[in-house]
Design an enzyme around this catalytic site. Sequence first.
Site, PDB file in Angstrom:
ATOM      1  N   ASP A  15       0.820  -1.215   0.000  1.00  0.00           N
ATOM      2  CA  ASP A  15       0.000   0.000   0.000  1.00  0.00           C
ATOM      3  C   ASP A  15       0.855   1.266   0.000  1.00  0.00           C
ATOM      4  O   ASP A  15       1.936   1.283   0.591  1.00  0.00           O
ATOM      5  CB  ASP A  15      -0.926  -0.023   1.224  1.00  0.00           C
ATOM      6  CG  ASP A  15      -2.070   0.962   1.092  1.00  0.00           C
ATOM      7  OD1 ASP A  15      -2.355   1.408  -0.050  1.00  0.00           O
ATOM      8  OD2 ASP A  15      -2.682   1.301   2.111  1.00  0.00           O
ATOM      9  N   ASN A  63     -10.882  -3.070  -5.717  1.00  0.00           N
ATOM     10  CA  ASN A  63     -10.127  -2.069  -6.490  1.00  0.00           C
ATOM     11  C   ASN A  63     -10.808  -1.670  -7.797  1.00  0.00           C
ATOM     12  O   ASN A  63     -10.424  -0.672  -8.419  1.00  0.00           O
ATOM     13  CB  ASN A  63      -8.692  -2.550  -6.763  1.00  0.00           C
ATOM     14  CG  ASN A  63      -7.781  -2.473  -5.564  1.00  0.00           C
ATOM     15  OD1 ASN A  63      -6.828  -3.229  -5.441  1.00  0.00           O
ATOM     16  ND2 ASN A  63      -8.044  -1.547  -4.646  1.00  0.00           N
TER      17      ASN A  63
HETATM   18  C1  FPP Z   1      -1.994   0.101  -3.330  1.00  0.00           C
HETATM   19  O1  FPP Z   1      -1.570   1.436  -3.325  1.00  0.00           O
HETATM   20  C2  FPP Z   1      -1.491  -0.558  -4.523  1.00  0.00           C
HETATM   21  C3  FPP Z   1      -2.264  -1.170  -5.484  1.00  0.00           C
HETATM   22  C4  FPP Z   1      -3.724  -1.277  -5.408  1.00  0.00           C
HETATM   23  C5  FPP Z   1      -1.647  -1.720  -6.709  1.00  0.00           C
HETATM   24  C6  FPP Z   1      -0.474  -2.591  -6.470  1.00  0.00           C
HETATM   25  C7  FPP Z   1       0.209  -2.812  -7.756  1.00  0.00           C
HETATM   26  C8  FPP Z   1       1.517  -2.831  -7.945  1.00  0.00           C
HETATM   27  C9  FPP Z   1       2.505  -2.659  -6.857  1.00  0.00           C
HETATM   28  C10 FPP Z   1       2.076  -3.036  -9.305  1.00  0.00           C
HETATM   29  C11 FPP Z   1       1.876  -4.409  -9.864  1.00  0.00           C
HETATM   30  C12 FPP Z   1       2.689  -5.440  -9.172  1.00  0.00           C
HETATM   31  C13 FPP Z   1       2.894  -6.693  -9.650  1.00  0.00           C
HETATM   32  C14 FPP Z   1       3.700  -7.647  -8.872  1.00  0.00           C
HETATM   33  C15 FPP Z   1       2.372  -7.155 -10.944  1.00  0.00           C
HETATM   34  P1  FPP Z   1      -2.665   2.576  -3.374  1.00  0.00           P
HETATM   35  O2  FPP Z   1      -2.886   2.951  -4.787  1.00  0.00           O
HETATM   36  O3  FPP Z   1      -3.898   2.141  -2.638  1.00  0.00           O
HETATM   37  O4  FPP Z   1      -1.934   3.713  -2.607  1.00  0.00           O
HETATM   38  P2  FPP Z   1      -2.603   4.856  -1.729  1.00  0.00           P
HETATM   39  O5  FPP Z   1      -3.206   4.179  -0.519  1.00  0.00           O
HETATM   40  O6  FPP Z   1      -1.438   5.725  -1.369  1.00  0.00           O
HETATM   41  O7  FPP Z   1      -3.619   5.540  -2.589  1.00  0.00           O
END
Ligand code: FPP
Length: 231
Positions: A15, A63
Site C-alpha cells: 500500500d 479495487n
Molecule cells: C496500493 O496502493 C497498490 C495497489 C492497489 C496496486 C499494487 C500494484 C503494484 C505494486 C504493481 C503491480 C505489481 C505486480 C507484482 C504485478 P494505493 O494505490 O492504494 O496507494 P494509496 O493508498 O497511497 O492511494
Amino acid sequence: MPASPVPAHIGIIMDGNGRWAQQRKLLRTQGHLEGLKTAKRTVKAARELGAEYLTLYVFSTENWKRAAEEVGFILGLVKQYLKAELDFYRENRIRLRHAGDPTGLPADIAQDLREAAEETREFDGMQVILALNYGGRNEILRAVKRLLQAGTPALTEETLSRHLDNPDIPDPDLIIRTGGDCRISNFLLWEGAYSEYYFSDKLWPDWTEEDLIAAVRAYQRRDRRFGGVQP
Ligand code: FPP
C-alpha cells in the site's frame, strides 16, 4: 539474518503507491510503476532470505471502484510483469501462481496468468502468488460453492480449506502491510487467522530489502502460540 526460522510464507499488502506519487506531484499511475519495481526487488529479496512462498496483493475485488484509467494501468503492469519476468522465473525455478477469481479478469490477463502458472508449475524454487481480483470473503464464498458442487459430505474447516484457491500452500506466517494503515483489507482472511502481522509506515515504492529484513527480524521475536500456552 539470525538463524531462527525465516517465515516460510510471507504475504504483502503493497500500500501507498498513490500517496507516494501525490507527494511528488506525479500521477497515481507513476506510483504504481514505482511499486512494480519494488515488487520485483522484493521477490528477489524474499528468495535470498529463504522464504518459500510470497503472496503479493496486487489487485483486490474492491479495487474495481477506482477510475477506469487507474484500473487499466495496474492490469497493464501485471501483463507487462508476466511477460518481462518470465525469464527470471525460469532461471530461478520460481513457480508463479494466482489467487483470486479469474472469471472477473479481462480474458487476456486471465490467460497470461494461466499460461505463466502452467509454464512454471514444475519449478521447485520459491512460489510467488499474485493475488489479483482477490478478496478474502470472495475466496471463502467460492470455496463453499466448490465444496457444495463437489458434493463433499462434511462441511468442516479441513474440507473448506481444501477448496480454497491454493489449498496446498501453507497459511502465511507473516503478513506485512506498508503505507501506514493497520487493517487487512480483505487479504487472506481465512489463511491469516494465525499469521503474525507487521505494519510499516513506509509507502510501498520506498520499501527496501532492509525493511523486509527488519520485518522478518520482528517476526522472529514474536511468540507464536496459536491459541495455546507455552509449556
Ligand atoms: C496500493 O496502493 C497498490 C495497489 C492497489 C496496486 C499494487 C500494484 C503494484 C505494486 C504493481 C503491480 C505489481 C505486480 C507484482 C504485478 P494505493 O494505490 O492504494 O496507494 P494509496 O493508498 O497511497 O492511494
